[in-house]
Write an enzyme that holds these catalytic residues in place. Structure first.
Site, PDB file in Angstrom:
ATOM      1  N   PRO A  27       0.833  -1.204   0.000  1.00  8.66           N
ATOM      2  CA  PRO A  27       0.000   0.000   0.000  1.00  8.66           C
ATOM      3  C   PRO A  27       0.869   1.256   0.000  1.00  8.66           C
ATOM      4  O   PRO A  27       1.744   1.416   0.850  1.00  8.66           O
ATOM      5  CB  PRO A  27      -0.804  -0.124   1.300  1.00  8.66           C
ATOM      6  CG  PRO A  27       0.013  -1.033   2.169  1.00  8.66           C
ATOM      7  CD  PRO A  27       0.746  -1.953   1.268  1.00  8.66           C
ATOM      8  N   ALA A  63      -3.632   3.268   1.955  1.00  8.35           N
ATOM      9  CA  ALA A  63      -4.340   3.575   3.193  1.00  8.35           C
ATOM     10  C   ALA A  63      -5.724   4.144   2.880  1.00  8.35           C
ATOM     11  O   ALA A  63      -5.847   5.200   2.257  1.00  8.35           O
ATOM     12  CB  ALA A  63      -3.532   4.563   4.023  1.00  8.35           C
ATOM     13  N   GLN A 105      -6.238  -1.774   2.537  1.00  6.56           N
ATOM     14  CA  GLN A 105      -5.624  -1.425   3.822  1.00  6.56           C
ATOM     15  C   GLN A 105      -6.499  -0.378   4.503  1.00  6.56           C
ATOM     16  O   GLN A 105      -6.639   0.742   4.007  1.00  6.56           O
ATOM     17  CB  GLN A 105      -4.211  -0.860   3.631  1.00  6.56           C
ATOM     18  CG  GLN A 105      -3.521  -0.589   4.968  1.00  6.56           C
ATOM     19  CD  GLN A 105      -2.238   0.206   4.807  1.00  6.56           C
ATOM     20  OE1 GLN A 105      -2.271   1.378   4.430  1.00  6.56           O
ATOM     21  NE2 GLN A 105      -1.116  -0.422   5.104  1.00  6.56           N
ATOM     22  N   TYR A 188       0.471   5.931  12.511  1.00  7.58           N
ATOM     23  CA  TYR A 188      -0.930   6.299  12.459  1.00  7.58           C
ATOM     24  C   TYR A 188      -1.624   5.819  13.735  1.00  7.58           C
ATOM     25  O   TYR A 188      -0.977   5.349  14.663  1.00  7.58           O
ATOM     26  CB  TYR A 188      -1.552   5.775  11.159  1.00  7.58           C
ATOM     27  CG  TYR A 188      -0.851   6.379   9.953  1.00  7.58           C
ATOM     28  CD1 TYR A 188      -0.810   7.764   9.781  1.00  7.58           C
ATOM     29  CD2 TYR A 188      -0.178   5.586   9.029  1.00  7.58           C
ATOM     30  CE1 TYR A 188      -0.137   8.340   8.718  1.00  7.58           C
ATOM     31  CE2 TYR A 188       0.501   6.155   7.958  1.00  7.58           C
ATOM     32  CZ  TYR A 188       0.523   7.531   7.808  1.00  7.58           C
ATOM     33  OH  TYR A 188       1.211   8.104   6.761  1.00  7.58           O
ATOM     34  N   ARG A 236      -0.520  -4.658   9.154  1.00  5.56           N
ATOM     35  CA  ARG A 236       0.790  -4.041   8.892  1.00  5.56           C
ATOM     36  C   ARG A 236       1.299  -3.440  10.192  1.00  5.56           C
ATOM     37  O   ARG A 236       0.567  -2.756  10.905  1.00  5.56           O
ATOM     38  CB  ARG A 236       0.694  -2.966   7.819  1.00  5.56           C
ATOM     39  CG  ARG A 236       2.094  -2.571   7.311  1.00  5.56           C
ATOM     40  CD  ARG A 236       2.082  -1.766   6.051  1.00  5.56           C
ATOM     41  NE  ARG A 236       3.226  -2.132   5.215  1.00  5.56           N
ATOM     42  CZ  ARG A 236       3.673  -1.398   4.208  1.00  5.56           C
ATOM     43  NH1 ARG A 236       3.078  -0.266   3.887  1.00  5.56           N
ATOM     44  NH2 ARG A 236       4.716  -1.805   3.496  1.00  5.56           N
ATOM     45  N   LEU A 307      13.227  -1.118   0.133  1.00  2.18           N
ATOM     46  CA  LEU A 307      14.384  -1.099  -0.762  1.00  2.18           C
ATOM     47  C   LEU A 307      14.717  -2.492  -1.296  1.00  2.18           C
ATOM     48  O   LEU A 307      15.875  -2.872  -1.430  1.00  2.18           O
ATOM     49  CB  LEU A 307      15.598  -0.481  -0.065  1.00  2.18           C
ATOM     50  CG  LEU A 307      15.473   1.014   0.281  1.00  2.18           C
ATOM     51  CD1 LEU A 307      16.786   1.536   0.846  1.00  2.18           C
ATOM     52  CD2 LEU A 307      15.063   1.836  -0.938  1.00  2.18           C
ATOM     53  N   GLY A 329       7.733  -1.865  -3.835  1.00  2.66           N
ATOM     54  CA  GLY A 329       7.025  -0.599  -3.754  1.00  2.66           C
ATOM     55  C   GLY A 329       7.499   0.441  -4.749  1.00  2.66           C
ATOM     56  O   GLY A 329       6.959   0.563  -5.847  1.00  2.66           O
ATOM     57  N   ARG A 330       8.531   1.180  -4.381  1.00  2.00           N
ATOM     58  CA  ARG A 330       8.972   2.269  -5.268  1.00  2.00           C
ATOM     59  C   ARG A 330       9.460   1.756  -6.611  1.00  2.00           C
ATOM     60  O   ARG A 330       9.281   2.425  -7.636  1.00  2.00           O
ATOM     61  CB  ARG A 330      10.050   3.093  -4.561  1.00  2.00           C
ATOM     62  CG  ARG A 330       9.504   3.775  -3.309  1.00  2.00           C
ATOM     63  CD  ARG A 330      10.499   4.700  -2.648  1.00  2.00           C
ATOM     64  NE  ARG A 330       9.974   5.174  -1.379  1.00  2.00           N
ATOM     65  CZ  ARG A 330      10.514   6.138  -0.654  1.00  2.00           C
ATOM     66  NH1 ARG A 330      11.630   6.730  -1.055  1.00  2.00           N
ATOM     67  NH2 ARG A 330       9.964   6.511   0.486  1.00  2.00           N
TER      68      ARG A 330
END
Length: 365
Positions: A27, A63, A105, A188, A236, A307, A329-330
């Site tokens: 997410p 999210a 999520q 969060y 998570r 990473l 992810g990225r």
């Protein structure tokens, strides 16, 4: 690598759901609910469906707020209203049509809500009420960094948050999502309750370990009751806040054992984001050891993230038993078809890769 079939491309089953491979999209907030109404847009359709066509096994939506005040930013998506269900359904349907599974999520941002983002301004701080922001809430009235101070939640309001998560889960089922993830990481609301450096309450939702995990356990119970028995439930978690005296790996292991007993099927292991101004040793695989320890010590499936960019790197994590799936992810933002390239790099025959019929002629050979 050693002649064995890559684990990245083996199916994985959680309860009644079988995911085609172990390359998952984590997410990542897109800040693209342009009308500020919590509804996903054609951008979200393009973003998620393209990764499903690209071969990812599980797509975990960003999210998704359980209430308007639970948004990270005014441009966050949500499932706090029945009117948002249909806006998600066409996305979920076509992700599934492309062969991927889709999870949502669910999140409440707590003191890190009402935040700025591109197109809104006030990045790394709070959007003021006169510009569309709102009063945030938290376990204790302690601000995060440059954000505006939150208001402490009452016990009745905490019970309301639990109800909001359950109702959002019900809507997720109606929208066609195949799994639910509860966001207990990255500073969060849930992780604010978990962390002793943030949670200064002296009632049943604070103090020692049992009090600080109470909100998450109650949310897990409520969500588990709101979704089908055969639907996977994931959490998570930031396994450490990287701060002395704060949330750490040992507490994460103890929490995971509790959550397993309450019906959680997988832990999505990340770190950080809970308290500001800490030093995080960011480098490839820097979060993988936390996934490995939780998997080993709590005996639950985990995912690793952070990473992880190269196919052989991801495969080695699975081979070493450090996670059951990896999240790209990225790197997936740069390359929606990362799984197809990974299959080629790892020697998977083109006919064994989930190419859409329309893309077969472009398969790696």
């Amino acid at each position: 690598m050693d002649g064995k079939a890559p684990l990245l491309f083996t199916p994985m089953t959680l309860r009644g759901l079988t995911v085609r491979n172990r390359i998952w999209l984590p997410p990542m907030d897109m800040y693209s609910a342009y009308a500020w109404d919590g509804r996903p847009t054609p951008f979200h359709y393009q973003h998620y469906v393209s990764r499903a066509l690209g071969g990812f096994g599980m797509i975990i939506a960003e999210a998704t707020a359980v209430s308007p005040e639970g948004r990270i930013s005014p441009k966050d998506v949500g499932l706090w209203d029945d009117g948002q269900i249909e806006a998600w359904r066409w996305i979920v349907d076509d992700v599934r049509n492309a062969g991927a599974a889709m999870a949502v999520q669910l999140n409440h941002a707590g003191r890190k809500g009402s935040g700025g983002c591109f197109g809104v301004g006030h990045e790394n701080g709070s959007v003021p009420p006169e510009e569309g922001g709102w009063q945030t809430v938290a376990p204790s009235a302690k601000a995060y960094g440059r954000y505006a101070a939150p208001r402490e939640l009452s016990v009745d309001e905490i019970h309301g948050v639990v109800w909001q998560f359950a109702q959002a889960a019900r809507r997720a089922v109606a929208a066609g999502f195949q799994a639910v993830q509860i966001h207990g990481a990255h500073g969060y609301l849930i992780s604010q309750f978990l962390d002793p450096l943030v949670n200064e309450r002296e009632d049943e939702y604070g103090g020692g370990f049992e009090g600080r995990i109470r909100l998450l356990v109650e949310i897990v119970d409520a969500v588990r009751a709101a979704i089908p028995e055969d639907m996977p439930l994931m959490v998570r978690l930031s396994a450490t806040d990287w701060a002395a005296g704060g949330w750490d790996l040992d507490q994460s292991v103890m929490l995971t054992r509790v959550l397993k007993a309450h019906g959680v099927d997988l832990m999505d292991v990340s770190t950080g984001g809970i308290v500001p101004d800490v030093t995080i040793p960011v480098k490839p695989n820097y979060q993988v050891p936390f996934s490995a320890r939780i998997r080993e010590r709590a005996d639950v499936p985990t995912t690793a993230v952070g990473l992880i960019t190269k196919p052989k790197q991801a495969e080695k994590i699975l081979r070493a038993g450090e996670a059951d799936a990896v999240e790209i992810g990225r790197a997936a933002l740069r390359d929606p078809y990362w799984p197809m390239r990974a299959a080629h790099k790892l020697g998977v025959a083109a006919e064994d890769v989930p190419y859409p019929d329309q893309y077969v002629r472009g398969a790696y050979r």
